[in-house]
Every structure is written in C-alpha cells, then in structure tokens.
Design an enzyme around this catalytic site. Structure first.
Site, PDB file in Angstrom:
ATOM      1  N   HIS A 105       0.800  -1.232   0.000  1.00  0.00           N
ATOM      2  CA  HIS A 105       0.000   0.000   0.000  1.00  0.00           C
ATOM      3  C   HIS A 105       0.835   1.286   0.000  1.00  0.00           C
ATOM      4  CE1 HIS A 105      -3.428  -2.498   0.183  1.00  0.00           C
ATOM      5  NE2 HIS A 105      -3.581  -2.608   1.483  1.00  0.00           N
ATOM      6  N   HIS A 175      -9.531   2.194   0.050  1.00  0.00           N
ATOM      7  CA  HIS A 175      -9.553   1.030   0.932  1.00  0.00           C
ATOM      8  C   HIS A 175     -10.729   1.086   1.920  1.00  0.00           C
ATOM      9  CE1 HIS A 175      -7.976  -2.331   3.214  1.00  0.00           C
ATOM     10  NE2 HIS A 175      -6.892  -2.396   2.473  1.00  0.00           N
ATOM     11  N   GLU A 310     -11.535  -3.523  -3.199  1.00  0.00           N
ATOM     12  CA  GLU A 310     -10.551  -2.527  -3.646  1.00  0.00           C
ATOM     13  C   GLU A 310     -10.323  -2.721  -5.137  1.00  0.00           C
ATOM     14  OE1 GLU A 310      -7.032  -3.288  -1.112  1.00  0.00           O
ATOM     15  OE2 GLU A 310      -8.461  -4.331   0.134  1.00  0.00           O
TER      16      GLU A 310
HETATM   17  C1  GLA Z   1      -5.333  -5.169   1.879  1.00  0.00           C
HETATM   18  C2  GLA Z   1      -4.442  -6.336   1.887  1.00  0.00           C
HETATM   19  C3  GLA Z   1      -4.670  -7.077   3.145  1.00  0.00           C
HETATM   20  C4  GLA Z   1      -4.427  -6.164   4.326  1.00  0.00           C
HETATM   21  C5  GLA Z   1      -5.280  -4.984   4.269  1.00  0.00           C
HETATM   22  C6  GLA Z   1      -4.964  -3.995   5.354  1.00  0.00           C
HETATM   23  O1  GLA Z   1      -6.634  -5.537   1.712  1.00  0.00           O
HETATM   24  O2  GLA Z   1      -4.621  -7.178   0.783  1.00  0.00           O
HETATM   25  O3  GLA Z   1      -3.818  -8.166   3.183  1.00  0.00           O
HETATM   26  O4  GLA Z   1      -3.119  -5.744   4.287  1.00  0.00           O
HETATM   27  O5  GLA Z   1      -5.114  -4.359   3.021  1.00  0.00           O
HETATM   28  O6  GLA Z   1      -4.817  -4.590   6.597  1.00  0.00           O
END
Ligand code: GLA
Length: 348
Positions: A105, A175, A310
């Site tokens: 991220h 997100h 997402e």
């Molecule tokens: C995304 C990732 C997950 C986790 C979340 C935040 O969805 O794919 O594995 O890291 O973000 O916790």
C-alpha cells in the site's frame, strides 16, 4: 445536492485538516484531506433508517496513527510488491518493506498518510497531491488527484487522475471497509463478483502469476453467496490468507457501465453495487481485524466485521510481465474511475 466543510483537527506538524460532507438525496459521504480518506458513508435501509456503512473514526488522532487503511486513498502502489523490488527501463528500485518481506500500500508514508489540497464543487470534492521524485522510493514526481462525486442516485464516484515527469509505476485504490448493516459482522452479507478467475497467492500473499478458475473453489462468487458460507473451508488459499484476501480478474474489466460486484445485507436490505475501469478487485474479508482497534463510537473492529472491494490493477504487476502494465510515462494521463452505489431492496 450540497458540499460543506469544517475543520477536523490538525496534523502533528500543525497543518489543519478539513472534513468535507457531500449530501445527495438520502446519502451522505464524508472525506477528510488527510489521506483523502472516506471517513463516513451514510445510507438508508429499506425502511429509511440511516447507518454508516463504512468503518471509520470519530476524530483525526486515530487516522494519524498507523491503522489498517480505513477508507484511505492508497498509493502509489496499492497492494503488494514482492520484496519491495522492481525494475523499470533498466534501473532497479527498492521500496520500503512494511508487510512481512513485501511492500504494501505505497509504504508507511504512502498517500493514506499525506495531506491533500481540497477544492469543493457543487456535488464533488477534488483532492490533489504532489508527490516528489523518490517519495517512498518511487521514481519520478507525480501530480495526482482524486475527485469524490456523490450522485442523487446514491452513487459515490471516485475519479483518479495522475501525471508524472519520469516513468514510474502507479496503482491507486480506495480502501473503504463496508458493513451494510452498520454493525456486527459481514458473514451474512451476500456477495457476487463477476469474475471467472482469481489470482492465487503464495504464503506472503504475492500472486503466483497463475489465473486460476474460481469454478469448484470456495472463491467462486459468480452467484450471490453469503461471505461466511465457505470462509472457513479447508482450502489452501483461504487458510494462508485467513479468509478472503484475493484479487479477482474481472470478466468485464475496464467497463464502467457494468456492475462487477454486488453485496446485499439481507437484514437491512442495503445493497452496494461496484463499477470500475480497473481490471481487478481485491476482495478482503477483514481477516486481520482482531477487535483491538476501536472505531466510531468506541466499537471494537473485530475479525470479519467489514469487507473491502478494492478496485485496482493486479498486485505485484511490476514483477509480473503477463499482468496488465502499471507503468505510467511522461505525457500520459493516468485515469481510472470507480463507482460505489448504495440502494436498498425489499425482502424477496
Ligand atoms: C489489503 C491487503 C490485506 C491487508 C489490508 C490492510 O486488503 O490485501 O492483506 O493488508 O489491506 O490490513
């Protein structure tokens, strides 16, 4: 339709943060300039009772600390890059490693953790950010914007735009964690994803490169299915992710006219429809939430109390030549859009 704004505290460096409220029909969305974060999305159920259908915090302080990206605008590269390494035009880059052995991220100082400049319109707020060359290890300076527009039909539309001054990689998403009931868990929500394939992952959640048919697996959501129906199935992919945390290859990737995912909470009747120009959607079932994080009204955010859809390019694309490219070059304009529409349906 209206857009209003008010102060929402200030960052550790003393910079003021604003909260914008968009209202259209009976839906209300709130976005803050820190992390271009969607902090609230209120919608009526089938009898008109309002609830907030996204996880969030009441004040700025918890957003300033590390949190699991509640409503965050994620970039420069959403999801994982193996080892935080990639090469582009013959040069190698090392990004911060912040999730086991991988980059996740955009790194600890990603777009979720910077202050954006806002400009309000009649039914929208546009947030802009200038990311300098080398920020979080990424090449090239990047000018990025995201516009949140709320329509009278209950549709919250996110339009992303970016330009760079040197070749770089980019994969933006939001997100938001949804719970269409407004509380409890999401295991009874029925979910449908128009995807015949998903991307299986290794133990560190990096795609293996294979596009695997969902057919015959507990990852098949082509027909509406309760999220909890098969979440504990004895299947390697679900075991290693602790539930769903997979990128689905959308059958109609790229077409904003098509509903690619639909979730329904049978009790409240609230429905979420997702459309996007992106080729994939990461379906995450809140596996890492463990009740230690307290959100709105002091609620503990427990495992599976929310889900994320997402919309994005595929994880680790910079290292997977068979995946659609996530390279952005000077002179090109990065453009993507995602629509999250909230409605309510009567009992069937
Ligand atoms: C995304 C990732 C997950 C986790 C979340 C935040 O969805 O794919 O594995 O890291 O973000 O916790």
């Amino acid at each position: 339709m209206s857009v209003t704004s008010e102060p929402f505290g200030s960052t550790a460096a003393g910079h003021p943060v604003e909260r914008y409220t968009l209202r259209a029909g009976s839906v209300e969305a709130r976005v803050i300039t820190y992390g271009a974060t969607l902090v609230a999305l209120r919608a009526p159920d089938r009898s008109g009772t309002m609830a907030d259908v996204v996880l969030g915090f009441d004040s700025l302080a918890p957003y300033l600390r590390h949190h699991p990206y509640l409503g965050s605008l994620v970039g420069r590269f959403a999801n994982r890059i193996a080892g935080g390494r990639f090469s582009l035009d013959g040069a190698s880059y090392q990004l911060p490693v912040n999730n086991g052995p991988n980059h996740l991220h955009g790194g600890p100082g990603g777009f979720h953790a910077v202050l954006w400049q806002a400009e309000a319109g009649d039914d929208a707020v546009r947030l802009r950010y200038h990311s300098p060359d080398g920020e979080q290890g990424y090449p090239g300076a990047l000018d990025v914007s995201v516009t949140y527009t709320l329509g009278a039909d209950g549709a919250l539309r996110l339009d992303y735009e970016a330009r760079c001054d040197r070749a770089t990689i980019l994969n933006l998403t939001n997100h938001a964690y949804f719970n269409l009931a407004g509380s409890g868990n999401i295991l009874g929500h029925k979910l449908q994803i128009s995807a015949d394939h998903f991307l299986p992952v290794d133990a560190t959640l990096i795609p293996t490169g294979e596009l695997r048919p969902v057919e015959g697996t507990p990852l098949d959501f082509r027909a509406p299915t309760p999220i909890g129906a098969r979440i504990n199935a004895d299947e390697e992919q679900l075991r290693q992710a602790g539930g769903y945390d997979h990128c689905y290859v959308l059958n109609h990737g790229g077409d904003l006219g098509v509903i690619v995912a639909r979730a329904v909470d049978p009790l409240s009747g609230r429905v979420l429809e997702v459309r996007t120009t992106q080729p994939g959607v990461q379906f995450y079932s809140g596996n890492f939430l463990d009740g230690s994080l307290r959100g709105r009204g002091g609620q503990p955010y427990a495992r599976h109390c929310a889900f994320c859809l997402e919309t994005q390019h595929f994880p680790d694309s910079p290292n997977q030549p068979a995946f659609p490219s996530t390279v952005l070059r000077p002179g090109e304009i990065y453009r993507h859009s995602t629509i999250y529409r909230l409605t309510a349906e009567s009992p069937s």
